[in-house]
Write a protein that holds these residues in place. Structure first.
Motif, short mmCIF file in Angstrom:
data_model
loop_
_atom_site.label_atom_id
_atom_site.label_comp_id
_atom_site.label_asym_id
_atom_site.label_seq_id
_atom_site.Cartn_x
_atom_site.Cartn_y
_atom_site.Cartn_z
N TRP A 1 -2.26 4.01 4.24
CA TRP A 1 -2.19 5.46 4.05
C TRP A 1 -2.26 6.18 5.38
CZ3 TRP A 1 -4.15 2.35 0.30
CH2 TRP A 1 -3.79 2.63 -1.02
N ASP B 1 -2.39 12.36 5.89
CA ASP B 1 -1.98 13.38 4.92
C ASP B 1 -1.83 12.83 3.50
OD1 ASP B 1 0.33 11.88 5.06
OD2 ASP B 1 1.65 13.55 5.64
N GLY B 2 -2.17 11.55 3.29
CA GLY B 2 -2.07 10.95 1.97
C GLY B 2 -0.78 10.22 1.70
N THR B 3 0.17 10.30 2.61
CA THR B 3 1.40 9.53 2.47
C THR B 3 1.08 8.03 2.56
OG1 THR B 3 2.76 11.27 3.45
CG2 THR B 3 3.65 9.03 3.52
N ARG C 1 5.22 9.55 -1.48
CA ARG C 1 4.71 10.89 -1.21
C ARG C 1 4.38 11.57 -2.53
NH1 ARG C 1 7.21 12.25 4.09
NH2 ARG C 1 9.14 11.05 4.31
N SER C 2 3.17 12.09 -2.60
CA SER C 2 2.76 12.83 -3.80
C SER C 2 3.04 12.05 -5.07
CB SER C 2 3.46 14.20 -3.86
OG SER C 2 3.17 14.95 -2.69
N GLY C 3 2.82 10.74 -5.01
CA GLY C 3 2.97 9.89 -6.18
C GLY C 3 4.39 9.48 -6.48
N ARG C 4 5.35 9.83 -5.61
CA ARG C 4 6.75 9.47 -5.86
C ARG C 4 7.29 8.65 -4.71
NH1 ARG C 4 10.24 14.25 -8.49
NH2 ARG C 4 11.53 12.39 -8.79
N ASP D 1 10.04 7.49 -2.26
CA ASP D 1 11.32 7.95 -1.71
C ASP D 1 12.39 6.90 -1.98
OD1 ASP D 1 9.93 10.10 -0.73
OD2 ASP D 1 10.50 9.81 1.37
N ASP E 1 -8.47 8.18 -2.01
CA ASP E 1 -9.04 8.85 -3.18
C ASP E 1 -10.17 8.04 -3.80
OD1 ASP E 1 -7.54 6.74 -4.12
OD2 ASP E 1 -6.28 7.93 -5.47
#
Length: 381
Positions: A33, A36-38, A52-55, A57, A354
């Motif tokens: 990680w 920024d959480g990426t 990113r944000s659970g998705r 790329d 998290d």
């Protein structure tokens, strides 16, 4: 004396709830990680993916071409254990943008583990720079290692495999004996500064006939490496040969014995690899799995989402297709072990920012899974 793991049939099983976070990953190997959480995920064929944000790329990260070209030149990833392996952002990534990766480089007849770094701007890698090359080339596609772990002093630990099983040879003998050669990187954990230079306080600096990068020796093939910040200690899991998988507490300058002492047996004959399982001058493992689990990935859980897991080790299992949860006492002795079934080959396990536990499954269409204890039904009133 090492503690032998109980028969897996006799271990308690902890039901878990698995949530698929991402899928369609081709043999994912490592994950890390960013601040920024990426989440960055390596795929063995030589691709770097972004969540990113659970998705996930859809397109791989540009700039990993040097790895892809090196690996695909002889398709080491397709038929063996090589490829793009682990990944670790610099501890000061927010300031410098450096991301570090380990990978297999070379041809079928001459190859080895490398570590490179590149700057990641959120879209692509640039300024690719190889900072470490294993100093002995080997043949075949076995035993590259190779996990990356940062220590609090800003130095980087890299695990390097012993080069392979018989009949793979080097210098007229089985290559696995290189694990006891202090001049060779094979079968070692090495310690580097962030630019690839050698820390002056490495344990073998200045010793005749020794490579100064070596931090510990006598390892077969470490694919789980983790730092415990609470107790300030380094844990490793490594593959045995036909049983004899190990959990080790790694110390600077320590010799962990392979292949002079081991619980492993030869693949060809079933006979013991070594004449002894323990001997003076060698560090015994903290746990030995005589029934092969094929450990890959290791995490020290320090999250608050599952209080009963606090301080436990989680060991990924390829053959075991699950996790082993190990409970430790204050001195690092294993005092409890249980099985968390995943139902697929587990290549890596990490705690996310998290506080959740995540695993990567080693499949042609691998998955990133979140692992939580299964909810128990309420007792009848």
């Amino acid at each position: 004396m090492a503690l032998l793991s109980p028969d897996p049939a006799g271990l308690p099983v902890e039901p878990v709830m698995l949530t698929t976070v991402a899928k369609g990953l081709e043999h994912p190997w490592g994950m890390a990680w960013l601040p920024d959480g990426t989440l960055l995920i390596t795929e063995r064929p030589g691709r770097l993916r972004i969540l990113r944000s659970g998705r996930l790329d859809p397109a791989p990260v540009p700039g990993v071409a040097p790895v892809a070209a090196d690996v695909k030149a002889d398709q080491l990833f397709a038929s063996s254990q090589g490829g793009l392996l682990d990944i670790a952002p610099h501890p000061r990534f927010s300031e410098n943008g450096w991301v570090y990766v380990s990978y297999a480089h070379g041809s079928r007849d001459a190859n080895g583990t490398r570590v490179a770094r590149a700057r990641f701007d959120g879209r692509a890698l640039r300024d690719w720079e190889v900072i470490f090359r294993v100093n002995r080339s080997k043949s075949g596609g076995q035993h590259f290692g190779s996990r990356l772990v940062w220590l609090p002093d800003g130095t980087l630990l890299v695990s390097i495999g012993d080069g392979g099983n018989p009949p793979v040879s080097l210098d007229g003998d089985w290559i696995r004996l290189q694990a006891q050669n202090p001049a060779s990187h094979l079968g070692k954990v090495v310690r580097l500064n962030d630019d690839g230079s050698i820390p002056p306080d490495n344990p073998l600096v200045g010793k005749k006939g020794a490579d100064p990068a070596v931090w510990s020796l006598g390892h077969r093939n470490i694919q789980g490496l983790a730092y415990d910040p609470v107790h300030q200690r380094v844990w490793a899991t490594e593959h045995g040969s036909r049983g004899g998988d190990e959990l080790n507490l790694i110390r600077a300058g320590a010799n962990h014995g392979w292949p002079v002492v081991s619980h492993s047996r030869e693949y060809s004959s079933g006979q013991p690899v070594a004449g002894s399982t323990s001997a003076p001058g060698f560090i015994d493992p903290r746990r030995v799995w005589m029934a092969t689990i094929a450990p890959s990935g290791l995490a020290v859980y320090q999250g608050d989402r599952v209080p009963q897991w606090q301080g436990n080790l989680f060991v990924g299992g390829l053959v075991a297709q699950g996790l082993r949860r190990l409970q430790l006492d204050g001195q690092g002795a294993v005092i409890g072990e249980s099985v968390l079934p995943i139902g697929a080959r587990v290549r890596d396990v990490r705690q996310g920012p998290d506080g959740e536990l995540y695993v990567l499954t080693d499949e042609p269409r691998g998955r990133l899974l979140r692992v939580r204890p299964a909810e128990r039904p309420a007792a009848a009133s």
